[in-house]
Design a protein around this motif. Structure first.
Motif: not given
Length: 115
Positions: A77, A36, A6, A21-22, A79, A95, A71-72, A19, A8, A81
Protein backbone atom coordinates in the motif's frame (compact mmCIF):
# COMPACT_ATOMS: atom_id res chain seq x y z
CA UNK A 1 -2.31 -8.49 -14.11
CA UNK A 2 -1.27 -5.40 -12.18
CA UNK A 3 -3.95 -3.36 -10.48
CA UNK A 4 -3.68 -0.13 -8.53
CA UNK A 5 -6.76 0.95 -6.60
CA UNK A 6 -6.93 4.38 -4.96
CA UNK A 7 -9.21 5.40 -2.13
CA UNK A 8 -9.62 8.19 0.41
CA UNK A 9 -10.61 11.09 -1.79
CA UNK A 10 -13.54 13.32 -1.06
CA UNK A 11 -14.73 16.83 -0.29
CA UNK A 12 -12.87 18.82 2.35
CA UNK A 13 -12.77 22.47 3.40
CA UNK A 14 -9.62 24.56 2.99
CA UNK A 15 -7.17 23.81 5.77
CA UNK A 16 -8.47 20.29 6.18
CA UNK A 17 -6.73 16.95 5.73
CA UNK A 18 -7.17 13.77 3.74
CA UNK A 19 -5.22 10.53 3.54
CA UNK A 20 -5.14 8.74 0.21
CA UNK A 21 -4.35 5.05 -0.13
CA UNK A 22 -3.34 2.93 -3.09
CA UNK A 23 -3.44 -0.85 -2.87
CA UNK A 24 -1.31 -2.66 -5.46
CA UNK A 25 -1.84 -6.23 -6.57
CA UNK A 26 -0.25 -8.40 -9.24
CA UNK A 27 3.33 -7.13 -8.83
CA UNK A 28 6.21 -7.20 -6.37
CA UNK A 29 5.32 -3.94 -4.71
CA UNK A 30 8.43 -3.49 -2.57
CA UNK A 31 10.97 -3.16 -5.41
CA UNK A 32 9.38 -0.40 -7.47
CA UNK A 33 9.31 3.35 -7.20
CA UNK A 34 5.79 4.59 -6.51
CA UNK A 35 4.30 8.02 -7.02
CA UNK A 36 1.21 10.16 -6.79
CA UNK A 37 0.18 12.35 -9.70
CA UNK A 38 -2.76 14.69 -10.00
CA UNK A 39 -4.71 16.31 -12.79
CA UNK A 40 -6.94 19.32 -12.40
CA UNK A 41 -9.58 20.32 -14.97
CA UNK A 42 -7.96 21.91 -18.01
CA UNK A 43 -4.44 21.13 -16.83
CA UNK A 44 -1.84 18.48 -17.58
CA UNK A 45 -1.16 15.66 -15.17
CA UNK A 46 1.63 16.60 -12.76
CA UNK A 47 3.85 14.71 -10.35
CA UNK A 48 2.94 15.35 -6.72
CA UNK A 49 5.33 13.07 -4.86
CA UNK A 50 7.38 9.92 -5.34
CA UNK A 51 9.04 7.34 -3.13
CA UNK A 52 11.71 4.80 -4.07
CA UNK A 53 12.17 1.24 -2.85
CA UNK A 54 14.65 2.67 -0.34
CA UNK A 55 12.06 5.21 0.87
CA UNK A 56 13.78 8.23 -0.64
CA UNK A 57 11.13 10.85 -1.37
CA UNK A 58 10.65 13.93 -3.46
CA UNK A 59 7.81 16.43 -3.69
CA UNK A 60 6.48 19.07 -5.99
CA UNK A 61 7.28 22.54 -4.67
CA UNK A 62 3.58 23.29 -4.38
CA UNK A 63 3.03 20.56 -1.76
CA UNK A 64 6.29 20.57 0.21
CA UNK A 65 5.67 20.81 3.91
CA UNK A 66 2.01 19.89 3.53
CA UNK A 67 1.96 16.43 1.93
CA UNK A 68 3.78 13.27 3.01
CA UNK A 69 4.20 10.18 0.85
CA UNK A 70 4.86 6.82 2.48
CA UNK A 71 4.64 3.12 1.76
CA UNK A 72 3.84 -0.04 3.70
CA UNK A 73 5.51 -2.89 1.83
CA UNK A 74 3.93 -5.54 4.05
CA UNK A 75 0.49 -4.35 2.94
CA UNK A 76 1.38 -3.45 -0.67
CA UNK A 77 0.00 0.00 0.00
CA UNK A 78 1.05 3.53 -0.89
CA UNK A 79 -0.18 6.53 1.10
CA UNK A 80 -0.41 10.26 0.66
CA UNK A 81 -1.14 12.29 3.77
CA UNK A 82 -2.43 15.71 2.73
CA UNK A 83 -2.60 18.49 5.31
CA UNK A 84 -3.44 22.18 5.08
CA UNK A 85 -5.33 21.58 1.87
CA UNK A 86 -5.93 24.47 -0.51
CA UNK A 87 -8.52 24.94 -3.26
CA UNK A 88 -5.72 24.62 -5.82
CA UNK A 89 -5.14 21.06 -4.60
CA UNK A 90 -8.46 20.09 -6.17
CA UNK A 91 -7.77 17.38 -8.75
CA UNK A 92 -8.06 13.72 -9.54
CA UNK A 93 -5.19 11.97 -7.80
CA UNK A 94 -3.59 8.96 -9.47
CA UNK A 95 -1.41 6.22 -8.07
CA UNK A 96 1.58 5.31 -10.26
CA UNK A 97 4.03 2.39 -10.33
CA UNK A 98 7.25 2.57 -12.34
CA UNK A 99 8.55 -0.79 -13.61
CA UNK A 100 11.03 0.93 -15.98
CA UNK A 101 9.90 -0.88 -19.13
CA UNK A 102 6.33 0.16 -18.49
CA UNK A 103 4.25 2.01 -15.93
CA UNK A 104 0.92 1.32 -14.31
CA UNK A 105 -1.80 3.73 -13.24
CA UNK A 106 -4.77 3.61 -10.98
CA UNK A 107 -8.09 4.98 -12.14
CA UNK A 108 -7.89 7.96 -9.82
CA UNK A 109 -9.68 9.37 -6.80
CA UNK A 110 -11.28 12.82 -6.72
CA UNK A 111 -10.11 15.36 -4.16
CA UNK A 112 -12.16 18.55 -3.91
CA UNK A 113 -11.12 21.38 -1.59
CA UNK A 114 -13.86 23.95 -1.27
CA UNK A 115 -15.77 25.96 1.30
Amino acid sequence: QVQLVESGGGLVQPGGSLRLSCVVSGSIFSIYTMAWYRQAPGKQRELVASITRGSNTNYADSVKGRFTISRDNAKNTLFLQMNSLKPEDTAVYYCHQDQIFRVYWGQGTQVTVSS
